[in-house]
Motif scaffolding. Structure first.
Motif, PDB file in Angstrom:
ATOM      1  N   ILE A  16       1.171  -1.424   0.512  1.00  0.00           N
ATOM      2  CA  ILE A  16      -0.048  -0.304  -0.124  1.00  0.00           C
ATOM      3  C   ILE A  16       0.963   1.130  -0.093  1.00  0.00           C
ATOM      4  N   LEU A  17       2.215   1.102  -0.057  1.00  0.00           N
ATOM      5  CA  LEU A  17       2.584   2.377   0.518  1.00  0.00           C
ATOM      6  C   LEU A  17       3.345   2.492  -0.798  1.00  0.00           C
ATOM      7  N   HIS A  18       3.433   1.795  -1.875  1.00  0.00           N
ATOM      8  CA  HIS A  18       3.731   1.827  -3.251  1.00  0.00           C
ATOM      9  C   HIS A  18       2.548   2.624  -3.595  1.00  0.00           C
ATOM     10  N   GLU A  19       1.518   2.301  -3.440  1.00  0.00           N
ATOM     11  CA  GLU A  19       0.780   3.156  -4.242  1.00  0.00           C
ATOM     12  C   GLU A  19      -0.118   4.360  -3.162  1.00  0.00           C
ATOM     13  N   GLU A  20      -0.158   5.336  -4.579  1.00  0.00           N
ATOM     14  CA  GLU A  20      -0.228   6.644  -3.976  1.00  0.00           C
ATOM     15  C   GLU A  20      -1.473   6.459  -3.225  1.00  0.00           C
ATOM     16  N   GLU A  21      -2.619   6.178  -3.310  1.00  0.00           N
ATOM     17  CA  GLU A  21      -3.568   6.642  -2.691  1.00  0.00           C
ATOM     18  C   GLU A  21      -3.252   5.486  -0.660  1.00  0.00           C
ATOM     19  N   GLY A  22      -2.470   4.769  -0.523  1.00  0.00           N
ATOM     20  CA  GLY A  22      -2.110   3.860   0.242  1.00  0.00           C
ATOM     21  C   GLY A  22      -1.075   5.144   0.788  1.00  0.00           C
ATOM     22  N   ARG A  23      -0.733   5.953   0.491  1.00  0.00           N
ATOM     23  CA  ARG A  23       0.105   6.850   1.089  1.00  0.00           C
ATOM     24  C   ARG A  23      -0.443   8.333   1.815  1.00  0.00           C
ATOM     25  N   GLU A  24      -1.349   8.590   0.686  1.00  0.00           N
ATOM     26  CA  GLU A  24      -2.210   9.441   1.166  1.00  0.00           C
ATOM     27  C   GLU A  24      -3.034   8.866   2.326  1.00  0.00           C
ATOM     28  N   LEU A  25      -3.645   7.765   2.450  1.00  0.00           N
ATOM     29  CA  LEU A  25      -4.597   6.852   3.807  1.00  0.00           C
ATOM     30  C   LEU A  25      -3.211   7.284   5.096  1.00  0.00           C
TER      31      LEU A  25
ATOM     32  N   ALA B 180       3.196   9.457  24.646  1.00  0.00           N
ATOM     33  CA  ALA B 180       3.476   8.329  24.075  1.00  0.00           C
ATOM     34  C   ALA B 180       3.312   8.594  22.560  1.00  0.00           C
ATOM     35  N   ILE B 181       2.193   8.605  22.620  1.00  0.00           N
ATOM     36  CA  ILE B 181       1.033   8.216  21.783  1.00  0.00           C
ATOM     37  C   ILE B 181       1.898   9.798  20.663  1.00  0.00           C
ATOM     38  N   ALA B 182       1.915  10.812  21.249  1.00  0.00           N
ATOM     39  CA  ALA B 182       2.239  11.857  20.290  1.00  0.00           C
ATOM     40  C   ALA B 182       3.359  11.999  20.173  1.00  0.00           C
ATOM     41  N   ILE B 183       4.465  11.326  20.848  1.00  0.00           N
ATOM     42  CA  ILE B 183       5.795  10.900  20.218  1.00  0.00           C
ATOM     43  C   ILE B 183       5.769   9.987  19.180  1.00  0.00           C
ATOM     44  N   VAL B 184       4.801   8.889  19.263  1.00  0.00           N
ATOM     45  CA  VAL B 184       4.748   7.882  18.038  1.00  0.00           C
ATOM     46  C   VAL B 184       4.436   8.533  16.802  1.00  0.00           C
ATOM     47  N   ILE B 185       3.154   9.261  16.557  1.00  0.00           N
ATOM     48  CA  ILE B 185       2.786   9.878  15.397  1.00  0.00           C
ATOM     49  C   ILE B 185       3.591  10.372  15.036  1.00  0.00           C
ATOM     50  N   THR B 186       4.892  11.332  15.255  1.00  0.00           N
ATOM     51  CA  THR B 186       5.926  12.380  15.486  1.00  0.00           C
ATOM     52  C   THR B 186       6.347  11.334  14.845  1.00  0.00           C
ATOM     53  N   LEU B 187       7.025  10.245  14.903  1.00  0.00           N
ATOM     54  CA  LEU B 187       8.387   9.663  14.689  1.00  0.00           C
ATOM     55  C   LEU B 187       8.165   8.287  13.230  1.00  0.00           C
ATOM     56  N   PHE B 188       6.965   7.784  13.421  1.00  0.00           N
ATOM     57  CA  PHE B 188       6.340   6.831  12.588  1.00  0.00           C
ATOM     58  C   PHE B 188       6.329   7.227  10.683  1.00  0.00           C
TER      59      PHE B 188
ATOM     60  N   SER C 125       9.079   4.760   9.222  1.00  0.00           N
ATOM     61  CA  SER C 125       8.917   4.151   7.846  1.00  0.00           C
ATOM     62  C   SER C 125       9.675   4.570   7.006  1.00  0.00           C
ATOM     63  N   TRP C 126      10.153   5.715   6.672  1.00  0.00           N
ATOM     64  CA  TRP C 126      10.689   6.002   5.723  1.00  0.00           C
ATOM     65  C   TRP C 126      11.656   5.604   5.362  1.00  0.00           C
TER      66      TRP C 126
ATOM     67  N   TYR D 287      12.653   2.506   6.874  1.00  0.00           N
ATOM     68  CA  TYR D 287      12.573   1.466   7.252  1.00  0.00           C
ATOM     69  C   TYR D 287      12.604   0.635   4.886  1.00  0.00           C
ATOM     70  N   ILE D 288      11.904   1.599   5.131  1.00  0.00           N
ATOM     71  CA  ILE D 288      11.444   1.456   3.027  1.00  0.00           C
ATOM     72  C   ILE D 288      12.803   1.652   2.434  1.00  0.00           C
ATOM     73  N   TYR D 289      13.171   2.911   2.944  1.00  0.00           N
ATOM     74  CA  TYR D 289      14.924   3.810   1.828  1.00  0.00           C
ATOM     75  C   TYR D 289      15.842   2.391   2.153  1.00  0.00           C
ATOM     76  N   ILE D 290      15.720   0.913   3.923  1.00  0.00           N
ATOM     77  CA  ILE D 290      17.179   0.655   4.079  1.00  0.00           C
ATOM     78  C   ILE D 290      16.152  -1.554   2.798  1.00  0.00           C
ATOM     79  N   ASN D 291      15.023  -0.879   2.562  1.00  0.00           N
ATOM     80  CA  ASN D 291      14.652  -2.001   2.430  1.00  0.00           C
ATOM     81  C   ASN D 291      14.175  -2.024   0.990  1.00  0.00           C
ATOM     82  N   LYS D 292      16.034  -3.374   0.022  1.00  0.00           N
ATOM     83  CA  LYS D 292      16.527  -3.447  -1.139  1.00  0.00           C
ATOM     84  C   LYS D 292      15.223  -3.645  -1.987  1.00  0.00           C
ATOM     85  N   GLU D 293      14.713  -4.506  -1.315  1.00  0.00           N
ATOM     86  CA  GLU D 293      13.412  -5.244  -1.619  1.00  0.00           C
ATOM     87  C   GLU D 293      12.755  -4.311  -2.491  1.00  0.00           C
ATOM     88  N   MET D 294      11.406  -3.520  -1.841  1.00  0.00           N
ATOM     89  CA  MET D 294      10.770  -2.381  -1.389  1.00  0.00           C
ATOM     90  C   MET D 294      11.374  -2.014  -2.675  1.00  0.00           C
TER      91      MET D 294
END
Length: 136
Positions: free
Chosen positions: A65-74, A102-110, A114-115, A117-124
């Motif tokens: 879903i992160l490859h889909e534009e709608e997934g990033r918008e979601l 704690a919720i604010a920190i998670v929302i801020t760091l997410f 995720s960026w 993770y995606i950048y390091i993951n060569k398959e993705m």
């Protein structure tokens, strides 16, 4: 450049940014009727839009879903909704608590986590569209 509805997203992100900025200047503003009304309307708008995007992705997603534009918008809408709900609920307890922090920190760091993770993951990364491969 490659987003046909970029102007819409400026508005969608600007409203909660201004509301959060106002909270930063005066935390007690979350008790104000106008602030609460605008915040509630924006939360409802984002939840409805997120539900429609999730339904669309459920029916049409062909890859991660992160490859889909709608997934990033979601993802963006979920972050906005969570942040605005956090601000909206702070009117009951403007000082906040450990759970809200704690919720604010998670929302801020997410987005950053995720960026990375995606950048390091060569398959993705190998399945990125061409216009994304030249990003940082």
């Amino acid at each position: 450049v490659n987003d046909p509805d970029a102007e819409l997203w400026v508005v969608v992100y600007a409203i909660p940014a201004v509301l959060a900025l106002l909270v930063g200047f005066n935390p007690l503003i979350t008790g104000n009727f106008i602030w609460k009304s605008v915040s509630a309307m924006h939360i409802i708008f984002c939840v409805v839009w997120a539900a429609s995007l999730a339904y669309y992705l459920l029916l049409h997603a062909q890859q991660n879903i992160l490859h889909e534009e709608e997934g990033r918008e979601l993802s963006g809408l979920v972050i906005i909704t969570a942040w605005m709900c956090l601000c909206h609920s702070s009117s009951k307890n403007p000082v906040g608590g450990r759970i809200q922090l704690a919720i604010a920190i998670v929302i801020t760091l997410f987005p950053f986590i995720s960026w990375v993770y995606i950048y390091i993951n060569k398959e993705m990364r190998s399945s990125w569209p061409t216009h994304c491969k030249t990003v940082i």
